[in-house]
Scaffold this motif. Structure first.
Motif, PDB file in Angstrom:
ATOM      1  N   PRO A 394     -15.100 -32.010  18.585  1.00  0.00           N
ATOM      2  CA  PRO A 394     -15.022 -32.529  19.773  1.00  0.00           C
ATOM      3  C   PRO A 394     -13.770 -31.790  20.489  1.00  0.00           C
ATOM      4  O   PRO A 394     -13.076 -31.190  19.979  1.00  0.00           O
ATOM      5  CB  PRO A 394     -14.557 -33.938  19.477  1.00  0.00           C
ATOM      6  N   LYS A 395     -14.001 -31.745  21.932  1.00  0.00           N
ATOM      7  CA  LYS A 395     -12.956 -31.210  22.812  1.00  0.00           C
ATOM      8  C   LYS A 395     -12.592 -32.277  23.651  1.00  0.00           C
ATOM      9  O   LYS A 395     -13.332 -33.289  23.815  1.00  0.00           O
ATOM     10  CB  LYS A 395     -13.785 -30.017  23.684  1.00  0.00           C
ATOM     11  N   TYR A 396     -11.174 -32.234  23.940  1.00  0.00           N
ATOM     12  CA  TYR A 396     -10.657 -33.515  24.758  1.00  0.00           C
ATOM     13  C   TYR A 396     -10.290 -33.009  26.094  1.00  0.00           C
ATOM     14  O   TYR A 396      -9.877 -31.825  26.393  1.00  0.00           O
ATOM     15  CB  TYR A 396      -9.720 -34.128  23.889  1.00  0.00           C
ATOM     16  N   LYS A 397     -10.331 -33.833  27.168  1.00  0.00           N
ATOM     17  CA  LYS A 397      -9.973 -33.521  28.467  1.00  0.00           C
ATOM     18  C   LYS A 397      -9.561 -34.789  29.220  1.00  0.00           C
ATOM     19  O   LYS A 397      -9.686 -36.019  28.845  1.00  0.00           O
ATOM     20  CB  LYS A 397     -11.275 -33.004  29.147  1.00  0.00           C
ATOM     21  N   GLY A 398      -8.844 -34.481  30.357  1.00  0.00           N
ATOM     22  CA  GLY A 398      -8.570 -35.324  31.543  1.00  0.00           C
ATOM     23  C   GLY A 398      -9.543 -35.296  32.690  1.00  0.00           C
ATOM     24  O   GLY A 398     -10.007 -34.014  32.948  1.00  0.00           O
ATOM     25  N   GLN A 399      -9.746 -36.271  33.281  1.00  0.00           N
ATOM     26  CA  GLN A 399     -10.467 -36.143  34.779  1.00  0.00           C
ATOM     27  C   GLN A 399      -9.663 -36.806  35.716  1.00  0.00           C
ATOM     28  O   GLN A 399      -9.297 -38.081  35.408  1.00  0.00           O
ATOM     29  CB  GLN A 399     -11.631 -36.233  34.731  1.00  0.00           C
ATOM     30  N   VAL A 400      -9.766 -36.424  37.063  1.00  0.00           N
ATOM     31  CA  VAL A 400      -9.474 -37.071  38.270  1.00  0.00           C
ATOM     32  C   VAL A 400     -10.477 -36.873  39.331  1.00  0.00           C
ATOM     33  O   VAL A 400     -11.479 -35.792  39.190  1.00  0.00           O
ATOM     34  CB  VAL A 400      -8.200 -36.449  39.033  1.00  0.00           C
ATOM     35  N   GLY A 401     -10.618 -37.869  40.041  1.00  0.00           N
ATOM     36  CA  GLY A 401     -11.988 -37.612  41.028  1.00  0.00           C
ATOM     37  C   GLY A 401     -11.864 -38.666  42.213  1.00  0.00           C
ATOM     38  O   GLY A 401     -11.064 -39.620  42.313  1.00  0.00           O
ATOM     39  N   GLY A 402     -12.777 -38.848  43.143  1.00  0.00           N
ATOM     40  CA  GLY A 402     -12.666 -39.743  44.281  1.00  0.00           C
ATOM     41  C   GLY A 402     -13.944 -39.370  45.073  1.00  0.00           C
ATOM     42  O   GLY A 402     -14.780 -38.393  44.788  1.00  0.00           O
TER      43      GLY A 402
END
Length: 454
Positions: A394-402
């Motif tokens: 697995p790869k791990y990430k963060g995300q932001v959006g709108g």
């Protein structure tokens, strides 16, 4: 040289003809218009269709004037023209006539009326000495049982302004709007004892819009082509004042029916029940209305199920990234009207042309904030973390959006959003190169289905 001059003259003449033809096609005024009868507003028709009273009410209006002192806004120096028409007394009298509930009597210029009646008496005394003494005398003036007072008490400029525009490669278009607002107070006063029987107030927005387009392009190093087109439309202040006054007159009639201040003119209130019920419904709706003629409400429940279609593009250590289509399904739980926890699963495809292509199953957890939870249309922001699963570890990430959400039907909303993903490590494609971590950009369009309690 002469041929070049003639060519320019011919080109300019042809261009003027084309512009004249375009102005006619676009409906722009090119010829003087004849005078016409004044326009009717929505409430003109409603006043004329009001159920009639048993007998009309004699009513007087001395002054119903502009009390704002507001001048027209001007961008170039001082402007001493008033923002509000000064003939509001005349507009009110016309509205009273249209309602067919009242007999308006002349009080604004009563001095002129009294002077004319005095001239009539003097003329009769001077030149009618031989007339029969039993001839009918000048009849008395009507007197009013109720006076109407009040006026235009507020003119607010630029309560809402905005616009939208874009320009690319010398071609652009834009639109702008501005809203002003006018407020009317109207009160009925008993001439018997001076009691204020009822006070109502209404407001009306005044809309101004403009649409513009332009083209600016160098054809070559010595020739420039430039073109512009635009239309501006301003809602007439006089019509806005008229509509607000007519609305106030209708409201005063209905309030008088409810509170029984019209006496014998309303013998059977049941005849007017439909008008009263309509007025009460509007009062209930108006309870939550705010500036801008918006009606905040509870449009979202405490659970939501959603689905999105996404356009996805990777930004990694290889060249030639490709756009791919993916999808997202999930649900939301609202802890407050503005804040919710989101859990979703989506399919994300990472692809560099002729190099690598890998599809991930991605569960995500987000915290979302809706800026205007009591409105159908609202922006929102969110952020969180996720894991990307494929045939490798697995790869791990963060995300932001709108994005933007609009509740267009009961419990159903459409959403448009963008999301930026940032990996915790630079190894999504199996290559670690440079300091920049792997990233992705997504654009989504989807639907929210709200369920549960409000």
């Amino acid at each position: 040289m002469r041929a070049y001059t003639y060519t320019r003259i011919f080109f300019c003449s042809a261009l003027l003809c084309i512009l004249q033809a375009c102005s006619s096609l676009l409906g722009l005024p090119s010829n003087p218009e004849r005078s016409t009868l004044g326009e009717n507003t929505t409430y003109t028709t409603e006043l004329k269709n009001m159920p009639l009273p048993k007998e009309k009410i004699v009513i007087g209006v001395y002054k119903f004037r502009d009390q704002t002192g507001q001048y027209k806004p001007s961008e170039n120096g001082n402007n001493w023209s008033t923002a509000v028409p000064q003939g509001t007394t005349t507009i009110l009298i016309k509205a009273l006539e249209d309602s067919r509930w009242f007999i308006p009597i002349e009080r604004e210029n009563i001095a002129n009326l009294l002077n004319e009646r005095q001239i009539i008496r003097s003329t009769r005394q001077e030149y009618a000495k031989d007339v029969d003494k039993n001839a009918q005398a000048l009849p008395p003036l009507l007197y009013a049982g109720i006076l109407l007072e009040g006026g235009v008490i507020s003119y607010d400029s630029n309560i809402m302004t905005g616009g939208l525009g874009a320009r690319y490669f010398g071609i652009g278009a834009s639109t702008q709007y501005r809203q002003d607002r006018i407020t009317i107070y109207l009160r009925a006063v008993s001439t018997l004892n001076g009691e204020i029987l009822k006070t109502v107030y209404t407001s009306k927005t005044i809309l101004s819009t403009s649409i513009n387009g332009s083209f600016f392009r160098y054809i070559d190093t010595e020739r420039l082509l430039e073109a512009e087109v635009g239309v501006t439309q301003n809602e007439p202040v006089q019509l806005a004042v008229t509509e607000a006054i007519e609305k106030a007159v209708k409201a005063l009639i209905v309030e008088g029916i409810k509170d029984k201040i019209w006496g014998k003119s309303v013998d059977n209130p049941a005849n007017y029940q439909a008008v009263v019920d309509e007025y009460d419904r509007e009062q209930i709706e108006n309870k939550d209305r705010v500036i801008g003629n918006k009606f905040p409400g509870i449009y979202r429940q405490n659970f939501a199920i959603f689905g999105n279609v996404e356009a996805q593009k990777i930004k990694d250590d290889y060249v030639n990234p490709k756009m791919n289509i993916g999808g997202k399904l999930g649900f939301k739980y609202f802890v407050t009207p503005s804040i919710n926890f989101e859990f979703n699963s989506n399919i994300f495809t990472m692809e560099n042309e002729n190099i690598v292509k890998r599809t991930f199953f991605v569960p995500e957890v987000n915290i979302e904030y809706i800026l205007f939870p009591k409105y159908r249309f609202s922006p929102y922001l969110y952020g969180g973390a996720g894991a990307m699963y494929s045939s490798i570890k697995p790869k791990y990430k963060g995300q932001v959006g709108g994005g933007l959400e609009y509740v267009f039907a009961k419990n159903i909303a459409v959403r448009a959003s963008s999301q930026y993903d940032l990996g915790f490590k630079d190894d999504w494609e199996g290559l670690v190169n440079g300091k920049r971590k792997d990233q992705a950009l997504r654009f989504a369009l989807g639907l929210n289905f709200y369920i549960g309690n409000k």
